[in-house]
Scaffold this active site. Structure first.
Site, PDB file in Angstrom:
ATOM      1  N   HIS A 179      12.356  44.629  23.568  1.00 57.72           N
ATOM      2  CA  HIS A 179      11.264  45.451  23.051  1.00 57.72           C
ATOM      3  C   HIS A 179      10.588  46.229  24.181  1.00 57.72           C
ATOM      4  O   HIS A 179       9.515  45.868  24.669  1.00 57.72           O
ATOM      5  CB  HIS A 179      10.251  44.584  22.304  1.00 57.72           C
ATOM      6  N   CYS A 230      12.305  38.810  32.573  1.00 57.71           N
ATOM      7  CA  CYS A 230      12.729  37.415  32.648  1.00 57.71           C
ATOM      8  C   CYS A 230      14.254  37.374  32.701  1.00 57.71           C
ATOM      9  O   CYS A 230      14.927  38.403  32.566  1.00 57.71           O
ATOM     10  CB  CYS A 230      12.224  36.642  31.432  1.00 57.71           C
ATOM     11  N   THR A 246       9.969  31.575  20.684  1.00 55.11           N
ATOM     12  CA  THR A 246       9.888  31.354  22.134  1.00 55.11           C
ATOM     13  C   THR A 246       8.797  32.162  22.815  1.00 55.11           C
ATOM     14  O   THR A 246       8.499  31.915  23.993  1.00 55.11           O
ATOM     15  CB  THR A 246      11.229  31.699  22.811  1.00 55.11           C
ATOM     16  N   HIS A 248      17.017  39.013  20.923  1.00 57.00           N
ATOM     17  CA  HIS A 248      16.183  38.222  20.018  1.00 57.00           C
ATOM     18  C   HIS A 248      16.997  37.314  19.105  1.00 57.00           C
ATOM     19  O   HIS A 248      16.442  36.428  18.460  1.00 57.00           O
ATOM     20  CB  HIS A 248      15.324  39.154  19.164  1.00 57.00           C
ATOM     21  N   GLU A 252      13.238  37.544  16.192  1.00 58.16           N
ATOM     22  CA  GLU A 252      13.628  36.187  16.577  1.00 58.16           C
ATOM     23  C   GLU A 252      13.464  35.222  15.411  1.00 58.16           C
ATOM     24  O   GLU A 252      14.291  34.320  15.207  1.00 58.16           O
ATOM     25  CB  GLU A 252      12.809  35.708  17.777  1.00 58.16           C
ATOM     26  N   SER A 275       9.724  42.056  29.001  1.00 58.17           N
ATOM     27  CA  SER A 275      10.725  43.105  28.794  1.00 58.17           C
ATOM     28  C   SER A 275      10.341  44.414  29.482  1.00 58.17           C
ATOM     29  O   SER A 275      10.959  45.451  29.231  1.00 58.17           O
ATOM     30  CB  SER A 275      10.952  43.333  27.295  1.00 58.17           C
ATOM     31  N   SER A 321       6.269  43.941  21.271  1.00 55.28           N
ATOM     32  CA  SER A 321       6.699  42.852  22.139  1.00 55.28           C
ATOM     33  C   SER A 321       5.729  41.695  21.994  1.00 55.28           C
ATOM     34  O   SER A 321       4.580  41.771  22.450  1.00 55.28           O
ATOM     35  CB  SER A 321       6.755  43.322  23.603  1.00 55.28           C
ATOM     36  N   SER A 322       6.180  40.606  21.370  1.00 57.41           N
ATOM     37  CA  SER A 322       5.290  39.478  21.106  1.00 57.41           C
ATOM     38  C   SER A 322       4.696  38.923  22.392  1.00 57.41           C
ATOM     39  O   SER A 322       3.486  38.699  22.482  1.00 57.41           O
ATOM     40  CB  SER A 322       6.059  38.379  20.365  1.00 57.41           C
TER      41      SER A 322
END
Length: 323
Positions: free
Chosen positions: A54, A25, A178, A87, A139, A280, A236-237
């Site tokens: 991440h 992104c 986010t 983050h 974050e 990511s 990585s969420s």
């Protein structure tokens, strides 16, 4: 959905349905570029507090260029340049860096910074903030660090929302991490709005465009797939959320960091495989997976684009000229 029938050469057929958008992104692109430009400007080593994003491949690539990753600022030598991760960090971190005279760059994603500023405004207005997010995520730690202790309460699930007991139920606001599941967050918010009808919502959507777009892209292809692979890191969420979205759509899904982690038995009986990547994960890891699959399957490849992303973020002052 296709079945695995041998094609010419004896390889079974596998159709790949690749989600778009996927992968990097704008915030990740910006953060990585900040580290690269800092190395060009200062020379190695440049220290980075926490993983810049991440993704192990990205971190290892930057290490090879001269980045040194640390968890805390006290691991950074005096006088060394340091970059804060995408983050975000608590307010105390840049203050400590200034007090030590460190040359620092803040690679916090602008969309995370937007949440930080909202938190400050809401607390200044006397509101108590309900923050929807995952405990311990960088974050979340960074956002809580923008406001005084006790000014914000963490809610992770709809069950948490049902039992939350604020001191002043009519003086609340909510913000979110986010990178959450769009559907899960909507369920939590629905409970909170039912219980606290005077609660203020964020200014605009806190879940970032990239997270929402990647989840929507997975939903768009899931019905046509027998299974799905998500390329991303376990910490990585947004990547983990993509696995959950696929599974909720009724198909088995697995998270892998690199093609080499693929369990071939996962593809038994799969004729159409969905592929996506977290925000990511670089595109070359998608191509690496496709190349590996082609060693055992006669593959056909089709991309399904649900939206086109054109967002770009400016670099910090001082690096934009170098870029």
């Amino acid at each position: 959905m296709a079945s695995q029938f041998p094609a010419d050469g004896g390889k079974p057929v596998l159709e790949l349905l690749i989600a778009a958008p996927r992968g990097f992104c704008a915030g990740v692109d910006r953060a990585i570029r900040i580290v690269e430009l800092a190395i060009e400007k200062h020379g190695a080593p440049v220290y980075v507090r926490h993983e810049i994003v991440h993704n192990k491949f990205v971190v290892d690539t930057l290490k090879a260029q001269g980045a040194v990753f640390v968890e805390e600022l006290d691991q950074v030598p005096d006088g060394a340049p340091v970059v804060f991760s995408a983050h975000g960090v608590p307010k105390s971190v840049p203050v400590d860096a200034q007090n030590r005279g460190l040359d620092y760059l803040d690679a916090t994603c602008p969309l995370v910074s937007k949440v930080h500023r909202q938190a400050e405004r809401l607390v200044a207005a006397g509101r108590h903030i309900i923050f929807i997010g995952h405990a311990g995520h960088p974050e979340v730690v960074g956002t809580f660090g923008q406001v005084p202790a006790g000014a914000m309460s963490l809610i992770e699930t709809a069950a948490d929302a049902e039992i939350f007991a604020p001191v002043d139920p009519d003086n609340l606001a909510f913000l979110t991490q986010t990178t959450l599941s769009v559907d899960d967050t909507a369920a939590v918010v629905a409970v909170l709005q039912r219980r606290f009808p005077n609660m203020l919502p964020p200014r605009g959507e806190d879940i970032c465009y990239a997270t929402s777009n990647r989840q929507a892209a997975v939903k768009a292809i899931a019905a046509a797939c027998d299974a799905m692979l998500v390329i991303g890191a376990p910490n990585s969420s947004n990547s983990v959320r993509l696995v959950e979205v696929a599974e909720r759509e009724g198909i088995p899904a697995r998270l892998i960091q690199r093609a080499g982690e693929l369990d071939w038995t996962f593809l038994d009986g799969v004729g159409t495989l969905g592929i996506t990547a977290g925000a990511s994960a670089p595109e070359l890891l998608v191509r690496e997976l496709v190349d590996l699959l082609s060693t055992r399957f006669a593959i056909t490849e089709r991309e399904e684009e649900t939206t086109r992303e054109t967002i770009a973020f400016k670099l910090p002052r001082g690096l934009d000229a170098a870029a």
